[in-house]
Design a protein around this motif. Structure first.
Motif, PDB file in Angstrom:
ATOM      1  N   LYS A  78      11.340  17.844   1.609  1.00 22.72           N
ATOM      2  CA  LYS A  78      12.225  16.679   1.629  1.00 22.72           C
ATOM      3  C   LYS A  78      13.009  16.591   0.324  1.00 22.72           C
ATOM      4  N   GLU A  79      14.237  16.132   0.406  1.00 24.88           N
ATOM      5  CA  GLU A  79      15.089  16.048  -0.779  1.00 24.88           C
ATOM      6  C   GLU A  79      14.497  15.106  -1.819  1.00 24.88           C
ATOM      7  N   ASP A  80      14.515  15.549  -3.065  1.00 20.16           N
ATOM      8  CA  ASP A  80      14.014  14.735  -4.177  1.00 20.16           C
ATOM      9  C   ASP A  80      15.176  13.915  -4.730  1.00 20.16           C
ATOM     10  N   ILE A  81      15.194  12.649  -4.413  1.00 22.99           N
ATOM     11  CA  ILE A  81      16.298  11.779  -4.806  1.00 22.99           C
ATOM     12  C   ILE A  81      15.911  10.979  -6.042  1.00 22.99           C
ATOM     13  N   VAL A  82      16.755  11.010  -7.063  1.00 15.78           N
ATOM     14  CA  VAL A  82      16.583  10.180  -8.255  1.00 15.78           C
ATOM     15  C   VAL A  82      17.750   9.196  -8.281  1.00 15.78           C
ATOM     16  N   PRO A  83      17.513   7.921  -7.981  1.00 17.46           N
ATOM     17  CA  PRO A  83      18.598   6.938  -7.926  1.00 17.46           C
ATOM     18  C   PRO A  83      19.376   6.848  -9.243  1.00 17.46           C
ATOM     19  N   THR A  84      20.577   6.361  -9.158  1.00 21.49           N
ATOM     20  CA  THR A  84      21.503   6.376 -10.291  1.00 21.49           C
ATOM     21  C   THR A  84      21.027   5.554 -11.476  1.00 21.49           C
ATOM     22  N   ASN A  85      20.546   4.356 -11.241  1.00 27.67           N
ATOM     23  CA  ASN A  85      20.285   3.423 -12.331  1.00 27.67           C
ATOM     24  C   ASN A  85      18.860   3.443 -12.866  1.00 27.67           C
ATOM     25  N   VAL A  86      18.031   4.366 -12.434  1.00 25.33           N
ATOM     26  CA  VAL A  86      16.655   4.408 -12.917  1.00 25.33           C
ATOM     27  C   VAL A  86      16.614   5.019 -14.321  1.00 25.33           C
ATOM     28  N   VAL A  87      15.494   4.782 -15.017  1.00 21.20           N
ATOM     29  CA  VAL A  87      15.245   5.457 -16.296  1.00 21.20           C
ATOM     30  C   VAL A  87      14.632   6.807 -15.946  1.00 21.20           C
ATOM     31  N   PHE A 147      -7.686  -5.319  -0.932  1.00 16.35           N
ATOM     32  CA  PHE A 147      -7.075  -5.587  -2.241  1.00 16.35           C
ATOM     33  C   PHE A 147      -5.819  -4.747  -2.439  1.00 16.35           C
ATOM     34  N   HIS A 148      -5.108  -4.501  -1.351  1.00 14.40           N
ATOM     35  CA  HIS A 148      -3.963  -3.594  -1.381  1.00 14.40           C
ATOM     36  C   HIS A 148      -2.698  -4.387  -1.711  1.00 14.40           C
ATOM     37  N   LEU A 149      -2.637  -4.909  -2.932  1.00 12.89           N
ATOM     38  CA  LEU A 149      -1.519  -5.770  -3.307  1.00 12.89           C
ATOM     39  C   LEU A 149      -0.387  -5.009  -3.981  1.00 12.89           C
ATOM     40  N   ILE A 150      -0.571  -3.721  -4.233  1.00 16.20           N
ATOM     41  CA  ILE A 150       0.457  -2.955  -4.930  1.00 16.20           C
ATOM     42  C   ILE A 150       1.598  -2.615  -3.977  1.00 16.20           C
ATOM     43  N   ALA A 151       1.255  -2.125  -2.807  1.00 18.40           N
ATOM     44  CA  ALA A 151       2.272  -1.782  -1.809  1.00 18.40           C
ATOM     45  C   ALA A 151       1.709  -2.108  -0.434  1.00 18.40           C
ATOM     46  N   ASN A 152       1.789  -3.366  -0.044  1.00 23.22           N
ATOM     47  CA  ASN A 152       1.226  -3.780   1.236  1.00 23.22           C
ATOM     48  C   ASN A 152       1.918  -3.078   2.396  1.00 23.22           C
ATOM     49  N   ASP A 153       1.122  -2.627   3.348  1.00 20.00           N
ATOM     50  CA  ASP A 153       1.685  -1.900   4.474  1.00 20.00           C
ATOM     51  C   ASP A 153       2.573  -2.776   5.358  1.00 20.00           C
ATOM     52  N   HIS A 154       2.347  -4.085   5.359  1.00 23.80           N
ATOM     53  CA  HIS A 154       3.125  -4.953   6.230  1.00 23.80           C
ATOM     54  C   HIS A 154       4.426  -5.415   5.568  1.00 23.80           C
ATOM     55  N   GLU A 155       4.652  -4.978   4.335  1.00 21.51           N
ATOM     56  CA  GLU A 155       5.911  -5.307   3.681  1.00 21.51           C
ATOM     57  C   GLU A 155       6.974  -4.271   4.055  1.00 21.51           C
ATOM     58  N   ILE A 156       8.215  -4.678   3.970  1.00 19.50           N
ATOM     59  CA  ILE A 156       9.310  -3.772   4.328  1.00 19.50           C
ATOM     60  C   ILE A 156       9.434  -2.661   3.283  1.00 19.50           C
ATOM     61  N   VAL A 157       9.180  -2.991   2.008  1.00 16.90           N
ATOM     62  CA  VAL A 157       9.315  -2.011   0.936  1.00 16.90           C
ATOM     63  C   VAL A 157       7.951  -1.426   0.586  1.00 16.90           C
ATOM     64  N   ASP A 158       7.972  -0.301  -0.097  1.00 12.16           N
ATOM     65  CA  ASP A 158       6.733   0.412  -0.425  1.00 12.16           C
ATOM     66  C   ASP A 158       6.323   0.154  -1.875  1.00 12.16           C
ATOM     67  N   GLY A 159       6.463  -1.074  -2.326  1.00  7.54           N
ATOM     68  CA  GLY A 159       6.010  -1.424  -3.658  1.00  7.54           C
ATOM     69  C   GLY A 159       6.671  -0.594  -4.741  1.00  7.54           C
ATOM     70  N   PHE A 160       5.871  -0.142  -5.705  1.00  4.98           N
ATOM     71  CA  PHE A 160       6.423   0.638  -6.824  1.00  4.98           C
ATOM     72  C   PHE A 160       7.005   1.966  -6.360  1.00  4.98           C
ATOM     73  N   GLY A 161       6.626   2.427  -5.170  1.00  2.00           N
ATOM     74  CA  GLY A 161       7.111   3.715  -4.676  1.00  2.00           C
ATOM     75  C   GLY A 161       8.356   3.624  -3.822  1.00  2.00           C
ATOM     76  N   THR A 162       8.990   2.458  -3.791  1.00  2.00           N
ATOM     77  CA  THR A 162      10.153   2.264  -2.913  1.00  2.00           C
ATOM     78  C   THR A 162      11.268   3.254  -3.197  1.00  2.00           C
ATOM     79  N   GLU A 163      11.530   3.549  -4.469  1.00  3.11           N
ATOM     80  CA  GLU A 163      12.649   4.407  -4.846  1.00  3.11           C
ATOM     81  C   GLU A 163      12.304   5.896  -4.793  1.00  3.11           C
ATOM     82  N   TYR A 164      11.039   6.219  -4.497  1.00  5.41           N
ATOM     83  CA  TYR A 164      10.605   7.624  -4.560  1.00  5.41           C
ATOM     84  C   TYR A 164      10.738   8.305  -3.204  1.00  5.41           C
ATOM     85  N   SER A 165      10.904   9.623  -3.251  1.00  3.01           N
ATOM     86  CA  SER A 165      10.980  10.422  -2.032  1.00  3.01           C
ATOM     87  C   SER A 165      10.347  11.783  -2.291  1.00  3.01           C
ATOM     88  N   GLY A 166      10.127  12.524  -1.213  1.00  2.93           N
ATOM     89  CA  GLY A 166       9.632  13.888  -1.347  1.00  2.93           C
ATOM     90  C   GLY A 166       8.279  13.969  -2.039  1.00  2.93           C
TER      91      GLY A 166
END
Length: 330
Positions: free
Chosen positions: A65-74, A221-240
Motif C-alpha cells: 500500500k502507498e506510504d502517504i505522508v500528509p503535507t502539514n505533518v512534522v 480500556f480502548h480509549l486511544i482509537a475506539n473502533d466505533h469512532e469514524i477516525v482511527d485515533g493517533f493512526g488516522t493520518e497513517y497508511s501502509g
C-alpha cells in the motif's frame, strides 16, 4: 564461549522478532474468528481454507500500500513514531523467558535473550517508553482528532503504569528479586499458590491483569482509537506499513504481557519439564484469548470512568495490598 554466546543471542533476537511479528498477523486472524463466533458470524472465509491465509493477504496489502505522508505533518517525528511503538514492544521481550532451558546437540539453550537481575523493572520501563509512539504520532499529525487520541493515550498509559508498578511490589517483596526466572524458581520451590497468602497475591494478580488491558490499549480500556469512532485515533493520518508497525506493536505487547502474567503469578513453566513448557504456552493462549473475549463481551468505558477506576479504586487497593504484604512478612 563468548563467540558462541554472541551467536546464540543474535539467533534468539532474530527468532523472537520473526516469530512474534508473524504471531501479530496470525493473532488478527484468531481475533476476527473469535469475534465472529461470539457474534454468530463466519469471519474471514475467502482467502485459503476457512480464511487461514487472510493474515498473509493483509500483510501483502500493508507492504504494497502507498506510504502517504500528509503535507502539514512534522515529517521526521511522524515517520519515527511507528518504529518506536514496534521497537519498544520487542525490546521489552529481551528479559522474558519464553520457555525453560533445553539441550540440543549437547548445547544448552536458554530461551531468554538477557536474564538481567532487574528484568521486571526493565520490562515495565521499556513498555513505558512505548507511550512515546502513539503520543508523538498524534502530536506530529496535522489532525486534531489524532492529537486528542494521543492525549487520551498518554493519560491512560501514565495512570495505569502506576497501578502496574504498585501491584507487583507485594510479590517482589516476597521473592526478593526482579528476575522473571527467579520468580519462576520461587514458585517451584514454594508452590505457585504461595503469593495467595491472605489474598495478597490474588489481589496483585487481578490488579496487574486489569492494568494490562490499559497498557495494551485493549477493550474495555480502548480509549486511544475506539473502533466505533469514524477516525482511527493517533493512526488516522497513517497508511501502509507505518500503520502496520503500530498494529504489530499492539499485538506483540498482547503476547508478551500474556507471557509475563503466568510467569509472575501462575507458576510460569514450572520445573522446566516438557509438560511445564506446554503448561506455560497454554496459560499464554488463555490470556491472549481473554483479550479477544473481552472485546466481544464488554463495551468501552468513558475516559472519566477509566481515570476514576485507576486513581480512586485500583491505586488505593494496591497501596493497601503492599501494606498487608509488609505486615505479613514482618
Amino acid at each position: 564461549m563468548e563467540v558462541a554466546y554472541l551467536i546464540e543471542t543474535i539467533i534468539k533476537v532474530v527468532v523472537v522478532m520473526i516469530v512474534f511479528s508473524a504471531l501479530a498477523g496470525i493473532g488478527t486472524y484468531f481475533e476476527r474468528k473469535v469475534l465472529a463466533f461470539m457474534q454468530r458470524r463466519l469471519g474471514p472465509m475467502n482467502v485459503g481454507p476457512y480464511g487461514l491465509l487472510q493474515f498473509g493477504a493483509d500483510a501483502i496489502k500493508l507492504f504494497t500500500k502507498e506510504d502517504i505522508v500528509p503535507t502539514n505533518v512534522v515529517a521526521p517525528i511522524f515517520k519515527i513514531a511507528p518504529v518506536i511503538t514496534a521497537a519498544t514492544a520487542f525490546i521489552a521481550a529481551a528479559a522474558i523467558p519464553f520457555l525453560p532451558q533445553f539441550t540440543i546437540f549437547g548445547y544448552t539453550v536458554h530461551p531468554i535473550i538477557a536474564d538481567i537481575n532487574v528484568g521486571i523493572l526493565y520490562i515495565l520501563g521499556v513498555m513505558g517508553v512505548g507511550l512515546y509512539g502513539p503520543l508523538l504520532g498524534g502530536m506530529a499529525s496535522a489532525n486534531k482528532f489524532s492529537l486528542l487520541s494521543a492525549a487520551r493515550g498518554a493519560a491512560v498509559f501514565i495512570s495505569y503504569e502506576v497501578v502496574t508498578g504498585l501491584s507487583i511490589l507485594a510479590p517482589i517483596m516476597m521473592v526478593g528479586s526482579l528476575s522473571l526466572i527467579d520468580f519462576n524458581e520461587y514458585q517451584v520451590e514454594n508452590g505457585w499458590m504461595v503469593f495467595n497468602l491472605y489474598g495478597v497475591g490474588f489481589v496483585a494478580f487481578i490488579l496487574f491483569w486489569i492494568a494490562a488491558f490499559a497498557e495494551t490499549g485493549r477493550t474495555p480500556f480502548h480509549l486511544i482509537a475506539n473502533d466505533h469512532e469514524i477516525v482511527d485515533g493517533f493512526g488516522t493520518e497513517y497508511s501502509g506499513m507505518r500503520w502496520g508497525l503500530f498494529f504489530i506493536g499492539e499485538y506483540a505487547n498482547m503476547f508478551f504481557i500474556s507471557f509475563v502474567i503466568p510467569l509472575l503469578f501462575l507458576g510460569g513453566y514450572g520445573d522446566g519439564s516438557f509438560l511445564g513448557a506446554l503448561a506455560l504456552l497454554g496459560k499464554v493462549a488463555f490470556f491472549f484469548f481473554f483479550f479477544l473475549w473481552t472485546r466481544a463481551a464488554w463495551p468501552d468505558v468513558r475516559p472519566d470512568q477509566l481515570m476514576w477506576l485507576c486513581w480512586k479504586v485500583l491505586m488505593p487497593i494496591a497501596v493497601v495490598n503492599i501494606l498487608i504484604a509488609a505486615i505479613i512478612m514482618i
